[in-house]
Design an enzyme around this catalytic site. Structure first.
Site, PDB file in Angstrom:
ATOM      1  N   HIS A 166       8.966  -1.234 -11.244  1.00  9.58           N
ATOM      2  CA  HIS A 166       8.730  -0.580  -9.804  1.00  9.58           C
ATOM      3  C   HIS A 166       9.667   0.528  -9.555  1.00  9.58           C
ATOM      4  O   HIS A 166       9.507   1.268  -8.806  1.00  9.58           O
ATOM      5  CB  HIS A 166       9.035  -1.843  -8.880  1.00  9.58           C
ATOM      6  CG  HIS A 166       8.098  -1.532  -7.326  1.00  9.58           C
ATOM      7  ND1 HIS A 166       8.574  -0.249  -6.889  1.00  9.58           N
ATOM      8  CD2 HIS A 166       7.331  -2.125  -6.619  1.00  9.58           C
ATOM      9  CE1 HIS A 166       7.757  -0.273  -5.692  1.00  9.58           C
ATOM     10  NE2 HIS A 166       7.074  -1.445  -5.570  1.00  9.58           N
ATOM     11  N   ASP A 404     -13.220   5.410 -11.371  1.00  7.77           N
ATOM     12  CA  ASP A 404     -14.505   5.479 -12.442  1.00  7.77           C
ATOM     13  C   ASP A 404     -14.149   6.577 -13.403  1.00  7.77           C
ATOM     14  O   ASP A 404     -14.240   7.586 -13.232  1.00  7.77           O
ATOM     15  CB  ASP A 404     -15.911   5.864 -11.314  1.00  7.77           C
ATOM     16  CG  ASP A 404     -17.175   5.760 -12.338  1.00  7.77           C
ATOM     17  OD1 ASP A 404     -16.976   5.519 -13.596  1.00  7.77           O
ATOM     18  OD2 ASP A 404     -17.974   6.376 -11.662  1.00  7.77           O
TER      19      ASP A 404
END
Length: 462
Positions: A166, A404
């Site tokens: 992170h 996608d």
């Protein structure tokens, strides 16, 4: 656990780099926002892609090469993600060191598990997803920032798992990296383009001068770190594997109509009618789910409960930070309260008000003041381990189901790392309802049964 691990075979681990030959090392300093996330447990996310005609030949000759090649091209724009986190003895604070020869570790695996069950909303053992996310190398001296695992499910589909530190990648940054990878991969699929450019919105900015820090908050946090860890600069101080092997995982959905009913329910109580509450989808979702979690845990009503949420400061800084900035620009806000607030008849309203007040407080105080208050509250949390701790991972503002690569949208996204306790995940729903969200929850089996009953009964009674 052994049988679950045995259902996944790692065929190879490769190092994907931008394919350059320069050994020059660069240094990317950490801002005070980055410093807040030092040595936090790694974030792990998982995306399932359904391809029913997926054969080993299709996977190995088409899908995998295009993913790897487009990843290499994407890393040309995101070089620091292939670097390492280091804190040299002579340095006053840690930094990210990287070169054009660095690479991201990509594990290629195959699974015999039931793809449809693993990618469903139903209750299943939390550990079943662990073999689908990669390890992230960490030692006393260095810590990797990103690793990826691509797993084939023959005749079912494939998954892409991420482990990341992170300290450089928050949810927004990972989302932007994924969008960039998708953009380049689809360009390769459609146009056989070798060096596709990124649009301006996806071209990353790593310029740390965008984060003003005239008071030296970064050094304040570096000193606080060393004081808290007895001057140790090791990245292995805290264990990164603390998940409960008896936990189960499930996903719960709130439709746009559910959110509307929750808002109306809160406003139906007289005590909230005249208050300017910020009843966004995020606030209402957190309030409702937190209430169900505290009730599912049970226990005394006067026990301590604290919950946290992450605020994005990009638009709160002066000047604002561009949305294509890569690096942390978020900080946690922690609220302390009692279980009785969640168990009250108007518990959702009480918790929603506390979250709403927390958001207003973020806007009324300076950033540095907020950061220091958060650190003090975090120290308090660490010293009182008996409290129930609640948190949130990911964001409903991020379109996780738009990634996608050319073989269809993800069937399912999971934040695997919420199995390490306390946090839920909130993401925009795949069904494109316009306001629907899905909530990932990990609990022990008994609590999950109780939570499920509370969640669905509560919605029916709105």
């Amino acid at each position: 656990m052994a049988s679950i691990r045995n259902s996944v075979t790692i065929h190879e681990t490769i190092r994907v780099s931008p394919s350059t030959n320069s050994a020059t090392e660069f240094c990317l300093p950490l801002t005070f926002f980055d410093m807040l996330w030092l040595n936090m447990p790694r974030a792990e996310s998982l995306f399932f892609y359904k391809v029913t005609e997926l054969t080993p030949e299709l996977f190995n000759s088409v899908i995998l090469p295009k993913l790897n090649h487009s990843l290499s091209l994407t890393l040309l724009h995101y070089l620091p993600l292939a670097g390492k986190l280091k804190w040299p003895p002579h340095a006053p604070k840690p930094a990210i060191y990287y070169s054009l020869n660095d690479a991201v570790s990509v594990s290629v695996a195959e699974s015999k598990a039931d793809f449809n069950r693993l990618s469903s909303n139903e209750i299943r053992e939390a550990v079943e997803l662990r073999p689908l996310v990669p390890e992230l190398f960490t030692s006393d001296d260095v810590a990797e920032l990103l690793s990826i695992q691509i797993t084939m499910f023959p005749n079912q589909g494939f998954s892409i798992g991420f482990s990341n530190d992170h300290v450089i990648i928050d949810a927004h940054c990972l989302s932007m990296f994924m969008k960039s990878w998708v953009h380049i991969c689809k360009k390769l699929v459609k146009e056989e383009e070798d060096h596709p450019l990124l649009p301006a919105a996806l071209t990353p900015l790593f310029d740390r001068t965008l984060i003003n820090d005239p008071s030296g908050t970064d050094m304040y946090l570096a000193k606080s770190w060393l004081d808290f860890h007895s001057s140790s600069r090791s990245w292995n101080i805290w264990p990164h594997d603390g998940q409960n092997s008896n936990s189960v995982r499930a996903t719960f959905e709130l439709t746009r109509e559910d959110i509307k009913k929750l808002r109306d329910k809160v406003l139906s109580f007289n005590e909230f009618e005249s208050k300017q509450l910020r009843l966004s989808t995020f606030v209402l979702t957190c309030a409702y789910v937190f209430v169900c979690l505290v009730k599912a845990r049970g226990g005394e009503s006067d026990r301590n409960v604290h919950f946290g949420f992450v605020a994005d400061y990009k638009n709160r800084l002066d000047p604002p930070v561009p949305m294509n900035y890569i690096g942390n620009c978020v900080a946690s806000h922690i609220v302390f309260t009692k279980a009785r607030d969640f168990m009250a008849e108007n518990g959702v309203g009480i918790v929603a008000e506390k979250i709403s007040d927390g958001i207003k407080e973020l806007e009324s105080k300076g950033v540095v003041e907020q950061i220091k208050e958060t650190l003090e509250k975090f120290m308090k949390v660490m010293s009182e381990p008996q409290q129930q701790s609640l948190g949130v991972s990911w964001s409903p503002r991020l379109d996780v189901y738009g990634f996608d690569f050319g073989w269809g949208r993800p069937k399912k996204m999971e934040i695997v790392s919420i199995d390490r306790g306390g946090a839920i995940s909130i993401a925009k729903s795949r069904d494109e309802d316009g306001g629907a969200v899905e909530v990932g929850v990990v609990l022990d089996k008994q609590e999950m049964e109780s939570f499920g009953s509370l969640f669905f009964d509560g919605l029916r009674n709105l």
